[in-house]
Design a protein around this motif. Structure first.
Motif, PDB file in Angstrom:
ATOM      1  N   GLY A   3       0.685  -1.162  -0.074  1.00 18.91           N
ATOM      2  CA  GLY A   3      -0.111   0.048   0.083  1.00 18.91           C
ATOM      3  C   GLY A   3       0.817   1.263  -0.060  1.00 18.91           C
ATOM      4  N   GLN A   4       2.139   1.271  -0.209  1.00 21.32           N
ATOM      5  CA  GLN A   4       2.887   2.291  -0.126  1.00 21.32           C
ATOM      6  C   GLN A   4       2.917   2.810  -1.498  1.00 21.32           C
ATOM      7  N   PRO A   5       2.825   4.221  -1.607  1.00 25.78           N
ATOM      8  CA  PRO A   5       2.859   5.069  -2.899  1.00 25.78           C
ATOM      9  C   PRO A   5       4.045   4.797  -3.914  1.00 25.78           C
ATOM     10  N   LEU A   6       3.773   4.590  -4.997  1.00 26.46           N
ATOM     11  CA  LEU A   6       4.942   4.621  -5.664  1.00 26.46           C
ATOM     12  C   LEU A   6       4.691   5.644  -6.833  1.00 26.46           C
ATOM     13  N   GLY A   7       3.530   6.392  -6.981  1.00 27.31           N
ATOM     14  CA  GLY A   7       3.282   7.527  -7.876  1.00 27.31           C
ATOM     15  C   GLY A   7       2.039   7.473  -8.439  1.00 27.31           C
ATOM     16  N   GLU A   8       1.843   7.976  -9.789  1.00 31.66           N
ATOM     17  CA  GLU A   8       0.515   7.857 -10.385  1.00 31.66           C
ATOM     18  C   GLU A   8       0.869   7.586 -11.998  1.00 31.66           C
ATOM     19  N   ALA A   9      -0.043   6.954 -12.691  1.00 28.39           N
ATOM     20  CA  ALA A   9       0.081   6.593 -13.938  1.00 28.39           C
ATOM     21  C   ALA A   9      -0.037   7.784 -14.667  1.00 28.39           C
ATOM     22  N   ALA A  10       1.027   7.961 -15.802  1.00 30.38           N
ATOM     23  CA  ALA A  10       1.133   9.070 -16.439  1.00 30.38           C
ATOM     24  C   ALA A  10       0.569   8.749 -17.861  1.00 30.38           C
ATOM     25  N   GLU A  11       1.244   7.581 -18.365  1.00 32.16           N
ATOM     26  CA  GLU A  11       1.033   7.042 -19.658  1.00 32.16           C
ATOM     27  C   GLU A  11       1.153   5.655 -19.714  1.00 32.16           C
TER      28      GLU A  11
END
Length: 114
Positions: A52-60
């Motif tokens: 559940g640790q954030p890695l980022g967000e889908a950009a493409e």
């Protein structure tokens, strides 16, 4: 797939369209097959690891000769290229609009040169 456009006659006229993008209203688009995701659907979804640790967000999400590739924008603003394959992509949760990844060690230390 063979497409024909009204008003586009001949090979040269068709070649002039090469490299462009084709947009279809979402209401007219084919429903994505099971396990397939359109880039516009997952763009902006949070990506996290299995804990559940954030890695980022889908950009493409793009198709390459080597297979589908997910670009993840980290919280620091770096871009990381993640193979969009089973084993690394654990789950694409359409209801929660999130992507769970199990990236190999060191992958998020590699940064895309964009």
């Amino acid at each position: 797939m063979l497409l024909r456009f009204e008003g586009v006659v001949g090979v040269e006229a068709a070649r002039a369209l090469s490299g462009g993008e084709l947009y279809v209203p979402e209401a007219d688009a084919f429903r994505a097959p099971e396990g397939f995701h359109y880039a516009h659907e997952i763009r902006g979804w949070p990506c996290e690891d299995e804990a559940g640790q954030p890695l980022g967000e889908a950009a493409e999400l793009e198709t390459t000769a080597a297979g589908p590739l997910l670009t993840v924008r980290t919280p620091e603003g770096k871009l990381v290229l993640v193979p969009f394959v089973a084993g690394i992509v654990v789950r694409v949760d359409s209801l929660a609009k999130r992507i769970v990844l199990d990236p190999p060690g060191g992958l998020f230390e590699l940064v895309a040169d964009v």
